[in-house]
Design a protein around this motif. Structure first.
Motif, PDB file in Angstrom:
ATOM      1  N   SER A  33     -38.935 -29.118  -3.047  1.00  0.00           N
ATOM      2  CA  SER A  33     -38.985 -29.217  -1.606  1.00  0.00           C
ATOM      3  C   SER A  33     -40.497 -28.657  -1.079  1.00  0.00           C
ATOM      4  O   SER A  33     -40.698 -28.912   0.062  1.00  0.00           O
ATOM      5  CB  SER A  33     -38.106 -27.987  -1.184  1.00  0.00           C
ATOM      6  OG  SER A  33     -38.462 -26.596  -1.662  1.00  0.00           O
ATOM      7  N   TYR A  46     -41.728 -22.809  -3.480  1.00  0.00           N
ATOM      8  CA  TYR A  46     -41.192 -22.248  -4.872  1.00  0.00           C
ATOM      9  C   TYR A  46     -41.792 -20.846  -5.069  1.00  0.00           C
ATOM     10  O   TYR A  46     -42.464 -20.266  -4.360  1.00  0.00           O
ATOM     11  CB  TYR A  46     -42.081 -22.918  -5.892  1.00  0.00           C
ATOM     12  CG  TYR A  46     -42.088 -24.605  -5.623  1.00  0.00           C
ATOM     13  CD1 TYR A  46     -41.128 -25.355  -5.999  1.00  0.00           C
ATOM     14  CD2 TYR A  46     -43.309 -24.983  -5.021  1.00  0.00           C
ATOM     15  CE1 TYR A  46     -41.205 -26.874  -5.691  1.00  0.00           C
ATOM     16  CE2 TYR A  46     -43.309 -26.447  -5.002  1.00  0.00           C
ATOM     17  CZ  TYR A  46     -42.181 -27.254  -5.283  1.00  0.00           C
ATOM     18  OH  TYR A  46     -42.224 -28.705  -5.075  1.00  0.00           O
ATOM     19  N   LEU A  96     -33.712 -26.434  -2.941  1.00  0.00           N
ATOM     20  CA  LEU A  96     -33.724 -27.661  -2.883  1.00  0.00           C
ATOM     21  C   LEU A  96     -35.066 -28.170  -3.864  1.00  0.00           C
ATOM     22  O   LEU A  96     -36.128 -27.946  -3.819  1.00  0.00           O
ATOM     23  CB  LEU A  96     -34.186 -28.441  -1.452  1.00  0.00           C
ATOM     24  CG  LEU A  96     -34.207 -29.926  -1.603  1.00  0.00           C
ATOM     25  CD1 LEU A  96     -32.803 -30.595  -1.681  1.00  0.00           C
ATOM     26  CD2 LEU A  96     -34.581 -30.074   0.003  1.00  0.00           C
ATOM     27  N   ARG A 145     -35.104 -24.115   1.534  1.00  0.00           N
ATOM     28  CA  ARG A 145     -36.113 -24.809   0.972  1.00  0.00           C
ATOM     29  C   ARG A 145     -36.232 -24.349  -0.605  1.00  0.00           C
ATOM     30  O   ARG A 145     -36.612 -25.072  -1.536  1.00  0.00           O
ATOM     31  CB  ARG A 145     -37.454 -24.702   1.521  1.00  0.00           C
ATOM     32  CG  ARG A 145     -37.515 -25.368   2.754  1.00  0.00           C
ATOM     33  CD  ARG A 145     -38.897 -25.110   3.486  1.00  0.00           C
ATOM     34  NE  ARG A 145     -39.604 -25.743   2.641  1.00  0.00           N
ATOM     35  CZ  ARG A 145     -41.079 -25.740   3.056  1.00  0.00           C
ATOM     36  NH1 ARG A 145     -41.570 -24.694   3.995  1.00  0.00           N
ATOM     37  NH2 ARG A 145     -41.817 -26.252   2.358  1.00  0.00           N
ATOM     38  N   SER A 167     -35.912 -24.703  -6.679  1.00  0.00           N
ATOM     39  CA  SER A 167     -36.834 -25.738  -5.961  1.00  0.00           C
ATOM     40  C   SER A 167     -38.017 -26.073  -7.007  1.00  0.00           C
ATOM     41  O   SER A 167     -38.531 -27.245  -6.910  1.00  0.00           O
ATOM     42  CB  SER A 167     -37.339 -25.333  -4.862  1.00  0.00           C
ATOM     43  OG  SER A 167     -38.185 -24.232  -4.970  1.00  0.00           O
TER      44      SER A 167
END
Length: 443
Positions: free
Chosen positions: A81, A84, A78, A75, A100
């Protein structure tokens, strides 16, 4: 609450209020506990992500922070997502942010005391966030390099879990509450069915279909049904007594009235006939009114202190028979109390003590007390006594021509004692005269 509400409505409303209060309190407590538990789980995952960042972070010879191209938490790689991460180096003035966070401005923390964990529930960038921050001194070739690691998660996922749980929780609690209220309604209907049966029996009594409460009921209302039956019996006995007294009175007055009517034909004998028949009618009226006024045994009468009543009768008789200089004595426990009507007590003891004082030579002794749970009232005198006790007790109103003390008075007393379920005994006293003994059972 209006007094018109039924007991079932009162109980159901009270049970509903208590149940709703309990379910709301329990639901809020469970919801709060679940939210705390879910928050702790999220913070635990974020803390695990911090450890992943520590495992992948490196500081080169120049003290610059380097991170691997790929991270174990997908994640973080991405964009947008919801997870963070940031590693800040306050001394070098640089900051690494996870891929992300591209296009996002999460509120990362850039300062934190070394070795301390910080758990935040904060707002920023128009969103809510759950964050974990940790600071370390990273050992490099040129000395320790301070690093601040911050991991944030969009709170939308957390809020969605809380909403789903709350919706499920309140749906189940609401269903349970409805089922419990229905069960309470059925339980109240079953528990209060004896009261409905009592009400039905009372309606049938009012309609003349039955004479008393006949059903079998729980112990909690047995006293109520028993007292109702007692009241009904006493009312019937009182009505019968009134009817009989009026019937006997009308029948008994026929003879004196006939004698007076016949005496009108002989004016010379009229004064004597009037005097004799008026006295006779007075005795008849006293006797029948005494029978009608007999209160009878009742468990609802207030306990009466007997000795003060007897003392008042004694003081009155002492004045009436002052010329005889009688010794009137009263013996009994000072606190003797009994459930009996005060008027009945005056009627019984007044007639008996008046009889004794009328026939006594010099002494009348009154004793009151309890024997085996029964009230015993005894009056002795030193007069001639009773010549025929059966005739005195069986005296009918047509024979009220005896001396009043052993005629009408004792007949009234006999009726009163019988109405209380007691016994009137006429015997020879230790003083040589008559003894009148009244024995009353507990009401």
């Amino acid at each position: 609450m209006s007094p018109g509400y039924s007991i079932r409505a009162r109980l159901l409303l009270g049970a509903a209020l208590v149940l709703v209060a309990f379910l709301v309190g329990a639901g809020l407590a469970v919801q709060r506990a679940h939210a705390d538990s879910v928050r702790a789980v999220h913070f635990g995952r974020l803390q695990g992500t911090v450890y992943l960042l520590l495992a992948g972070a490196e500081v080169d010879a120049a003290g610059a922070l380097t991170m691997p191209a790929g991270l174990a938490e997908p994640r973080l790689m991405l964009p947008a997502s919801g997870l963070y991460a940031s590693i800040a180096s306050p001394g070098a003035g640089e900051q690494w942010r996870s891929p992300s966070s591209l296009g996002q401005q999460p509120p990362f923390r850039r300062a934190q005391p070394v070795g301390e964990w910080r758990y935040d529930d904060l707002d920023g960038d128009g969103k809510g966030w759950l964050g974990v921050t940790y600071s370390v001194n990273w050992a490099g070739r040129n000395g320790a390099v301070p690093l601040v690691l911050s991991v944030l998660e969009d709170r939308a996922t957390f809020d969605a879990e809380i909403r789903i749980f709350a919706r499920t929780l309140w749906a189940w609690l609401g269903s349970a509450g409805v089922l419990l209220l229905m069960a309470q309604l059925l339980l109240l209907r079953w528990a209060l069915s004896p009261l409905r049966r009592v009400a039905g029996e009372i309606r049938r009594i009012e309609a003349g279909e039955q004479e008393g409460i006949e059903g079998s009921y729980p112990t909690e209302i047995t006293g109520l049904t028993g007292n109702l039956n007692t009241l009904l019996r006493q009312e019937r006995v009182r009505q019968v007594r009134y009817k009989e007294a009026l019937s006997f009175l009308a029948h008994s007055l026929k003879t004196p009235l006939a004698v007076l009517r016949n005496a009108l034909a002989e004016p010379a004998q009229l004064p004597a006939a009037v005097e004799q028949q008026v006295a006779r009618m007075d005795d008849i009226v006293q006797h029948q009114l005494g029978r009608a006024a007999a209160g009878g045994a009742t468990r609802f009468a207030r306990p009466l202190e007997l000795l003060p009543v007897i003392d008042r009768i004694r003081d009155a008789l002492a004045k009436v028979y002052a010329e005889k200089r009688l010794a009137l004595t009263v013996d009994g426990p000072p606190q003797l109390r009994w459930r009996i009507d005060e008027g009945d007590t005056f009627e019984m003891m007044g007639n008996v003590m008046d009889n004794a004082a009328k026939w006594a030579r010099s002494r009348v002794a009154v004793r009151a007390g309890l024997e085996q749970g029964r009230l015993v009232l005894q009056v002795d005198d030193d007069g001639p006594g009773f010549s025929d006790t059966e005739a005195v007790l069986g005296l009918h109103v047509r024979g009220d021509e005896r001396v009043p003390g052993h005629g009408v008075g004792l007949a009234v007393v006999n009726d009163l004692v019988a109405s209380h379920g007691g016994e009137l005994q006429l015997t020879r006293s230790d003083l040589g005269g008559g003894r009148v003994r009244i024995v009353l059972p507990a009401p």
